[in-house]
Motif scaffolding. Structure first.
Motif, PDB file in Angstrom:
ATOM      1  N   GLU A  37       0.700   3.771   5.358  1.00 53.28           N
ATOM      2  CA  GLU A  37       0.262   2.436   4.961  1.00 53.28           C
ATOM      3  C   GLU A  37      -1.253   2.387   4.790  1.00 53.28           C
ATOM      4  OE1 GLU A  37       1.699  -0.374   7.785  1.00 53.28           O
ATOM      5  OE2 GLU A  37       3.766  -0.372   7.015  1.00 53.28           O
ATOM      6  N   GLU A  38      -1.969   2.996   5.729  1.00 51.24           N
ATOM      7  CA  GLU A  38      -3.433   3.001   5.666  1.00 51.24           C
ATOM      8  C   GLU A  38      -3.911   3.760   4.439  1.00 51.24           C
ATOM      9  OE1 GLU A  38      -7.005   1.631   7.090  1.00 51.24           O
ATOM     10  OE2 GLU A  38      -5.087   1.340   8.118  1.00 51.24           O
ATOM     11  N   ILE A  39      -3.312   4.921   4.169  1.00 47.88           N
ATOM     12  CA  ILE A  39      -3.712   5.725   3.012  1.00 47.88           C
ATOM     13  C   ILE A  39      -3.420   4.972   1.713  1.00 47.88           C
ATOM     14  CG2 ILE A  39      -3.215   7.818   1.688  1.00 47.88           C
ATOM     15  CD1 ILE A  39      -2.714   9.250   4.343  1.00 47.88           C
ATOM     16  N   LEU A  81      -5.867   2.198   0.944  1.00 50.86           N
ATOM     17  CA  LEU A  81      -7.137   2.751   0.473  1.00 50.86           C
ATOM     18  C   LEU A  81      -7.003   3.314  -0.939  1.00 50.86           C
ATOM     19  CD1 LEU A  81      -8.214   4.585   3.744  1.00 50.86           C
ATOM     20  CD2 LEU A  81      -9.386   2.634   2.718  1.00 50.86           C
ATOM     21  N   ARG A  82      -5.903   4.022  -1.172  1.00 52.62           N
ATOM     22  CA  ARG A  82      -5.708   4.657  -2.486  1.00 52.62           C
ATOM     23  C   ARG A  82      -5.611   3.604  -3.593  1.00 52.62           C
ATOM     24  NH1 ARG A  82      -1.982   5.559  -6.012  1.00 52.62           N
ATOM     25  NH2 ARG A  82      -0.354   4.522  -4.764  1.00 52.62           N
ATOM     26  N   MET A  83      -4.826   2.559  -3.358  1.00 53.04           N
ATOM     27  CA  MET A  83      -4.657   1.539  -4.391  1.00 53.04           C
ATOM     28  C   MET A  83      -5.949   0.753  -4.626  1.00 53.04           C
ATOM     29  SD  MET A  83      -0.744   0.152  -3.931  1.00 53.04           S
ATOM     30  CE  MET A  83      -0.798  -0.069  -2.145  1.00 53.04           C
ATOM     31  N   ALA A 107      -9.691  11.482   3.527  1.00 53.79           N
ATOM     32  CA  ALA A 107     -10.778  10.494   3.576  1.00 53.79           C
ATOM     33  C   ALA A 107     -11.890  10.862   2.605  1.00 53.79           C
ATOM     34  CB  ALA A 107     -11.320  10.385   5.002  1.00 53.79           C
ATOM     35  N   ASP A 108     -12.189  12.157   2.503  1.00 53.62           N
ATOM     36  CA  ASP A 108     -13.208  12.596   1.547  1.00 53.62           C
ATOM     37  C   ASP A 108     -12.744  12.308   0.117  1.00 53.62           C
ATOM     38  OD1 ASP A 108     -14.966  13.472   3.459  1.00 53.62           O
ATOM     39  OD2 ASP A 108     -14.349  15.569   3.358  1.00 53.62           O
ATOM     40  N   ASN A 167     -10.588   4.156  10.813  1.00 53.18           N
ATOM     41  CA  ASN A 167      -9.316   3.426  10.807  1.00 53.18           C
ATOM     42  C   ASN A 167      -8.157   4.365  10.490  1.00 53.18           C
ATOM     43  OD1 ASN A 167     -10.480   0.978  11.436  1.00 53.18           O
ATOM     44  ND2 ASN A 167     -10.621   0.284   9.309  1.00 53.18           N
ATOM     45  N   LEU A 168      -8.405   5.310   9.581  1.00 53.65           N
ATOM     46  CA  LEU A 168      -7.366   6.278   9.230  1.00 53.65           C
ATOM     47  C   LEU A 168      -7.069   7.202  10.413  1.00 53.65           C
ATOM     48  CD1 LEU A 168      -5.497   7.505   7.127  1.00 53.65           C
ATOM     49  CD2 LEU A 168      -7.440   8.798   6.230  1.00 53.65           C
TER      50      LEU A 168
END
Length: 306
Positions: free
Chosen positions: A20-22, A25-27, A78-79, A90-91
């Motif tokens: 969910e966290e990824i 961020l991705r969207m 994250a990078d 947070n990730l």
């Protein structure tokens, strides 16, 4: 840093939180490049994230893998997603890993800086006190004498950084560090090491607005941008001293080429703030240092404070 591995019984919950966290961020990144192409043509798709950062990502999404990504893999993600330090932590927290340790701040930083200043006053070698951005917090009297450097308070705070000081033509360091071909090579190698140290020390901050503003500020000085954008290996010199410098013997008033070595001294459990000092490597350097120590009086203050 210690990792806390999730209990097997909690793996589905942890994976759900990570994904969910990824995906949030991705969207978000994908939306940002929808109307404004990314400089490196990233599209921030699930497939691209799989190809560039986490080979098992699509398997995790469809449930073919239940393995919690390692801390290193999450840092790669994250990078790729160009996370701020807050988003990165947070990730990590979503995966039940400890967050990245941030720099000292507030009272802890002020106390450490004051203790470091007092320690630096006892140094016989030229030294400066710096933070993780290589901002110069203080310089000692031997440094000021060796480089005929102005009092630190005479420089605006925006100019008190190690990297641009290397380049500024109105300060004596560059001119006295590039007096012959070998010295130029040593100076270039030192610049390359300094730039890589800055990048490494601030890797977690590279997507923060202040980081980009600071680099922009550095690039406005002389030809700094040309060195910033070069490949590190071009100046990775192993056959030159840490530093070659024209030093003035205060007793004989003779100018001598001297060899120096950079040393870095930690002052707390964090890497920064730290003291960067110059140690003499040859007889000429030792003679110059001894003459500066025995010289009577100085127009400079020993330590410049905020």
């Amino acid at each position: 840093m210690m990792n806390i591995e999730p209990d097997a019984s909690h793996t589905p919950d942890v994976l759900r939180d990570i994904l969910e966290e990824i995906e949030v961020l991705r969207m978000k990144r994908q939306e940002e490049v929808r109307d404004r192409p990314h400089p490196f043509l990233k599209r921030f798709t699930q497939q691209e994230l799989t190809d560039e950062a986490c080979p098992t990502y699509k398997n995790l999404l469809v449930g073919r893998s239940q393995r919690i990504p390692s801390r290193q893999t999450l840092m790669q993600i994250a990078d790729y997603l160009e996370c701020s330090i807050e988003s990165r932590n947070n990730l990590l927290l979503a995966a039940r890993y400890l967050p990245e340790s941030l720099e000292l701040e507030g009272d802890a930083l002020r106390l450490t800086l004051e203790q470091a200043r007092q320690l630096m006053e006892t140094f016989p070698y030229p030294a400066m006190l710096v933070t993780h951005t290589l901002a110069i917090e203080a310089i000692n009297e031997p440094f000021q004498r060796l480089f005929a450097f102005p009092p630190l308070m005479a420089l605006p705070r925006t100019q008190r950084y190690v990297l641009p000081v290397f380049f500024r033509e109105d300060l004596p360091i560059r001119e006295r560090s590039t007096f012959n071909d070998q010295a130029v090579k040593a100076w270039q190698a030192g610049v390359s090491r300094g730039i890589q140290l800055f990048k490494q020390s601030n890797r977690l901050y590279q997507f923060e607005p202040w980081y980009h503003e600071l680099v922009k500020q550095f690039c406005a000085v002389a030809d700094f941008r040309r060195y910033w954008e070069r490949t590190p290996s071009l100046f990775d010199q192993h056959d030159v001293p840490s530093k070659l410098l024209l030093g003035r013997n205060a007793t004989t008033e003779e100018w001598l080429p001297i060899q120096l070595q950079h040393i870095r001294i930690s002052v707390c459990s964090h890497m920064y703030p730290c003291i960067m000092a110059l140690r003499p490597l040859d007889d000429a350097a030792r003679a110059v240092f001894a003459s500066l120590s025995s010289a009577k009086g100085s127009p400079f203050n020993a330590v410049s404070r905020r």
